[in-house]
Design an enzyme around this catalytic site. Sequence first.
Site, mmCIF file in Angstrom:
data_model
loop_
_atom_site.group_PDB
_atom_site.id
_atom_site.type_symbol
_atom_site.label_atom_id
_atom_site.label_comp_id
_atom_site.label_asym_id
_atom_site.label_seq_id
_atom_site.Cartn_x
_atom_site.Cartn_y
_atom_site.Cartn_z
ATOM 1 N N GLU A 106 0.852 -1.199 0.000
ATOM 2 C CA GLU A 106 0.000 0.000 0.000
ATOM 3 C C GLU A 106 0.886 1.247 0.000
ATOM 4 O O GLU A 106 2.007 1.228 0.524
ATOM 5 C CB GLU A 106 -0.900 -0.067 1.245
ATOM 6 N N ASP A 107 0.379 2.339 -0.576
ATOM 7 C CA ASP A 107 1.167 3.575 -0.577
ATOM 8 C C ASP A 107 1.219 4.208 0.807
ATOM 9 O O ASP A 107 2.281 4.570 1.297
ATOM 10 C CB ASP A 107 0.613 4.580 -1.618
ATOM 11 N N ASP A 110 -3.560 5.472 6.465
ATOM 12 C CA ASP A 110 -4.124 6.718 6.975
ATOM 13 C C ASP A 110 -5.074 6.357 8.127
ATOM 14 O O ASP A 110 -4.624 6.077 9.227
ATOM 15 C CB ASP A 110 -4.809 7.417 5.806
ATOM 16 N N THR A 114 -9.130 1.026 4.921
ATOM 17 C CA THR A 114 -8.952 0.243 3.693
ATOM 18 C C THR A 114 -8.168 -1.042 3.987
ATOM 19 O O THR A 114 -8.566 -2.140 3.578
ATOM 20 C CB THR A 114 -8.174 1.067 2.640
ATOM 21 N N PHE A 159 -0.870 16.231 3.691
ATOM 22 C CA PHE A 159 -1.315 15.593 2.448
ATOM 23 C C PHE A 159 -0.123 15.508 1.505
ATOM 24 O O PHE A 159 0.474 16.524 1.154
ATOM 25 C CB PHE A 159 -2.465 16.373 1.809
ATOM 26 N N ASP A 166 -1.355 10.572 -5.494
ATOM 27 C CA ASP A 166 -1.930 11.591 -6.376
ATOM 28 C C ASP A 166 -2.637 12.715 -5.633
ATOM 29 O O ASP A 166 -2.960 12.617 -4.447
ATOM 30 C CB ASP A 166 -2.948 10.953 -7.326
ATOM 31 N N ARG A 172 1.503 11.632 -9.618
ATOM 32 C CA ARG A 172 1.949 10.279 -9.261
ATOM 33 C C ARG A 172 3.390 10.035 -9.724
ATOM 34 O O ARG A 172 4.094 9.207 -9.166
ATOM 35 C CB ARG A 172 1.040 9.222 -9.907
HETATM 36 P P1 5GP Z 1 -7.246 4.689 4.762
HETATM 37 O O1 5GP Z 1 -8.306 3.665 4.540
HETATM 38 O O2 5GP Z 1 -6.041 4.182 5.528
HETATM 39 O O3 5GP Z 1 -7.799 5.939 5.389
HETATM 40 O O4 5GP Z 1 -6.868 5.158 3.319
HETATM 41 C C1 5GP Z 1 -5.661 5.044 2.727
HETATM 42 C C2 5GP Z 1 -5.781 5.686 1.357
HETATM 43 O O5 5GP Z 1 -6.134 7.077 1.461
HETATM 44 C C3 5GP Z 1 -4.460 5.647 0.647
HETATM 45 O O6 5GP Z 1 -4.294 4.460 -0.076
HETATM 46 C C4 5GP Z 1 -4.558 6.866 -0.244
HETATM 47 O O7 5GP Z 1 -5.243 6.544 -1.422
HETATM 48 C C5 5GP Z 1 -5.417 7.850 0.528
HETATM 49 N N1 5GP Z 1 -4.572 8.817 1.243
HETATM 50 C C6 5GP Z 1 -4.452 8.961 2.572
HETATM 51 N N2 5GP Z 1 -3.588 9.944 2.885
HETATM 52 C C7 5GP Z 1 -3.139 10.441 1.715
HETATM 53 C C8 5GP Z 1 -2.193 11.491 1.374
HETATM 54 O O8 5GP Z 1 -1.585 12.180 2.204
HETATM 55 N N3 5GP Z 1 -1.998 11.698 0.049
HETATM 56 C C9 5GP Z 1 -2.634 10.991 -0.910
HETATM 57 N N4 5GP Z 1 -2.341 11.281 -2.168
HETATM 58 N N5 5GP Z 1 -3.521 10.005 -0.632
HETATM 59 C C10 5GP Z 1 -3.760 9.732 0.671
#
Ligand code: 5GP
Length: 183
Positions: A106-107, A110, A114, A159, A166, A172
């Site tokens: 995963e990138d 947060d 997910t 962010f 993205d 990206r």
């Molecule tokens: P989670 O379910 O952990 O809240 O969501 C993770 C997803 O939220 C990441 O895969 C990404 O797509 C998006 N996300 C969360 N923080 C950031 C951020 O700082 N920058 C970007 N570009 N996407 C983020």
Amino acid sequence: MAELKVLISRQDVAKRVAELGEQITKDFAGQSVIFVGVLKGAAIFLADLARQVQLDSTFDFIGVSSYGNRPSPANELRSGWDSTGEVRLLKDVDQSIKEKNIILVEDILDTGLTMTYLKKMLLARQPRSLKVAALLDKPSRRKLPLEGDYVGFKIPDEFVVGYGLDYAEKYRNLPDICVVPRE
Ligand code: 5GP
């Protein structure tokens, strides 16, 4: 939009990704692994990480989107994206993962919603092991208790874009990880 600021340079990313690859190589010595990337943000991290792992490996990809109204990019930037926690599967893996070693790539972690959903779904298929590799982690935003197994960098609640991440599908391809200033 205000100027992007480099948070983590491409050199530091490369160094850390190499360390994570070395750790995975040690942890799974003598075994094979399947890297499962979460589209689209993890594509670049997966490509670099997998090349730092000296093991038999294959790739697969999974696509998800969150239910609920995703805010406009500007609002997402201002207050983050608080999804409902219901995740919809857009693309499943192409193969059975039963008895396989899975590394979910995963990138960024947060809220953790997910990854919690994906882990639960994949664990029900009885893999031999399931680990989470995340390039970035924003622990202060967590809503569900989730820890990555291989985490590149813990970062504050900013962010970020670049290296796969993205803002409205842009940036990206930036080689560095950059902060988009909240104005
Ligand atoms: P989670 O379910 O952990 O809240 O969501 C993770 C997803 O939220 C990441 O895969 C990404 O797509 C998006 N996300 C969360 N923080 C950031 C951020 O700082 N920058 C970007 N570009 N996407 C983020």
